[in-house]
Motif scaffolding. Structure first.
Motif, short mmCIF file in Angstrom:
data_model
loop_
_atom_site.label_atom_id
_atom_site.label_comp_id
_atom_site.label_asym_id
_atom_site.label_seq_id
_atom_site.Cartn_x
_atom_site.Cartn_y
_atom_site.Cartn_z
N LEU A 14 36.00 38.73 2.68
CA LEU A 14 37.20 39.27 2.22
C LEU A 14 36.71 40.07 1.93
N GLY A 15 36.75 41.75 1.84
CA GLY A 15 36.29 42.59 0.69
C GLY A 15 36.72 42.30 -0.17
N LEU A 16 36.30 42.76 -1.60
CA LEU A 16 36.31 42.71 -3.09
C LEU A 16 37.07 43.71 -3.86
N ASN A 17 37.81 44.95 -3.01
CA ASN A 17 39.13 45.48 -3.47
C ASN A 17 40.59 45.17 -2.79
N PRO A 18 41.45 45.65 -3.04
CA PRO A 18 42.15 45.90 -2.79
C PRO A 18 42.14 46.76 -1.34
N HIS A 19 43.20 46.03 -0.03
CA HIS A 19 42.98 46.70 0.87
C HIS A 19 41.31 47.34 1.37
N ALA A 20 40.62 45.83 0.83
CA ALA A 20 39.40 45.90 1.36
C ALA A 20 38.44 47.37 0.99
N GLY A 21 38.89 48.29 0.54
CA GLY A 21 38.55 49.04 -0.77
C GLY A 21 39.32 50.38 0.01
N GLY B 120 38.84 52.36 2.73
CA GLY B 120 37.91 53.18 3.16
C GLY B 120 37.23 54.42 2.25
N GLY B 121 36.65 53.25 0.67
CA GLY B 121 36.74 54.31 -0.45
C GLY B 121 37.20 54.77 -0.97
N HIS B 122 38.45 54.56 -0.78
CA HIS B 122 39.14 55.14 -1.74
C HIS B 122 39.62 54.38 -3.31
N MET B 123 39.31 52.57 -2.96
CA MET B 123 40.19 51.65 -3.92
C MET B 123 38.38 51.18 -4.57
#
Length: 331
Positions: free
Chosen positions: A206-213, A215-218
């Motif tokens: 799993l990614g750490l951030n919502p929507h797995a980041g 693309g770096g925007h979250m």
């Protein structure tokens, strides 16, 4: 253990004032095909059996392996209480009793006397109130065995592992390092191969951030840490999927794509698991030199002494320990 003998399991009763002793009594009353050795106070086990209306045939553990255990028969490795027990009221005077149970179970596994240990729930606060720093079973066994470990929660339909466990949410991003993720994934991969018999485990990360980041925007943790590490491990032969957004990783269409999930923090995945399989979820410690499974619930102090506590999680933990022990013996 061989084909003619039963898996020999150490079963610890956990917090003596909680439901653990009663659950152990109900387990012993079943005809489950395992050589169950209760590690607890013999008198406490008698109290718990009486609370459940169960008659048990207790015998001292002689260390010998057996081929059959009649329902209701249980061998006991006596660990005396530090103080009398009143169900529902933990007493710090019994903290050392709890630790002695865990130590006896771990040492028995390390010296080959047991094939696995199954643990009942403990009251961490009571142990700490006795002046003994204690963060949980997992950490205790890891220190005792000198091993690096990973927590897995497993149900019949889903296996979830954790990169971090009992950390404040604010501390999680700094803890997600390439070294942590690599160590964790290697332990999970090896355990799925050796313990669960999967020749090529597929692990969803799993990614750490919502929507797995996005693309770096979250958030940048996926781009800077998680993705480069996964690419390097894939190049080395591991079958890794992700990083996946946590909000879609558990949908039914995704489940057939992986054998286990690695979540970045405790509450990222466990609510999904517990909401669908609370009574059949088992806590497994990966990375130990022995098998350890546990109930995935607490001490239920409000039910202690009533005989009404549900033993389903302890039965599930014991069945999984039996399966893992048999697989290890056959490997």
């Amino acid at each position: 253990m061989n084909a003619a003998t039963l898996p020999r399991l150490a079963v610890t009763a956990g917090e003596p004032a909680g439901v653990g002793p009663e659950l152990l009594a109900r387990l012993a009353a079943s005809d489950l095909a395992a050589d169950l050795v209760a590690i607890t106070d013999r008198g406490l086990l008698g109290q718990a059996a009486a609370a459940c209306g169960i008659r048990l045939h207790l015998a001292d553990d002689d260390g010998q392996r057996i081929a059959h255990r009649p329902a209701g028969h249980l061998r006991v490795r006596h660990v005396p209480l530090g103080a009398p027990v009143r169900f529902g009221q933990p007493d710090p005077a019994n903290a050392h009793h709890v630790l002695a149970m865990l130590g006896a179970a771990a040492d028995g596994c390390l010296d080959g006397g047991f094939d696995a240990v199954v643990t009942g729930p403990v009251q961490k606060a009571s142990i700490n109130e006795a002046g003994v720093p204690f963060s949980g079973h997992t950490e205790f066994f890891a220190e005792r065995a000198g091993a690096e470990v990973v927590m897995m929660l497993a149900s019949p339909a889903l296996r979830v592992t954790l990169a971090t466990t009992h950390l404040p949410l604010a501390a999680v991003p700094a803890a997600i390092t390439p070294a942590l993720l690599e160590r964790t994934l290697r332990i999970v991969d090896a355990s799925l191969r050796q313990g669960f018999g999967l020749a090529r485990p597929r692990i969803a990360v799993l990614g750490l951030n919502p929507h797995a980041g996005e693309g770096g925007h979250m958030g940048r943790e996926e781009q800077d840490t998680i993705i480069p590490l996964l690419e390097r491990l894939r190049a080395g032969g591991m079958d890794l999927i992700g990083p996946l957004p946590a909000d879609t990783a558990f949908v039914p269409a995704m489940r057939p794509r992986y054998d286990a999930v690695l979540a970045m923090y405790h509450d990222q995945a466990l609510p999904v698991l517990k909401s669908e399989a609370f009574d059949s979820t088992v806590n497994v410690t990966l990375g130990l030199p022995f098998i350890r499974t546990s109930v995935d619930h607490g001490t239920a102090l409000d039910l202690a002494g009533t005989g009404r506590a549900d033993p389903a999680s302890l039965f599930a933990a014991t069945r999984l320990a039996i399966d893992l022990a048999r697989h290890r013996a056959a490997a």
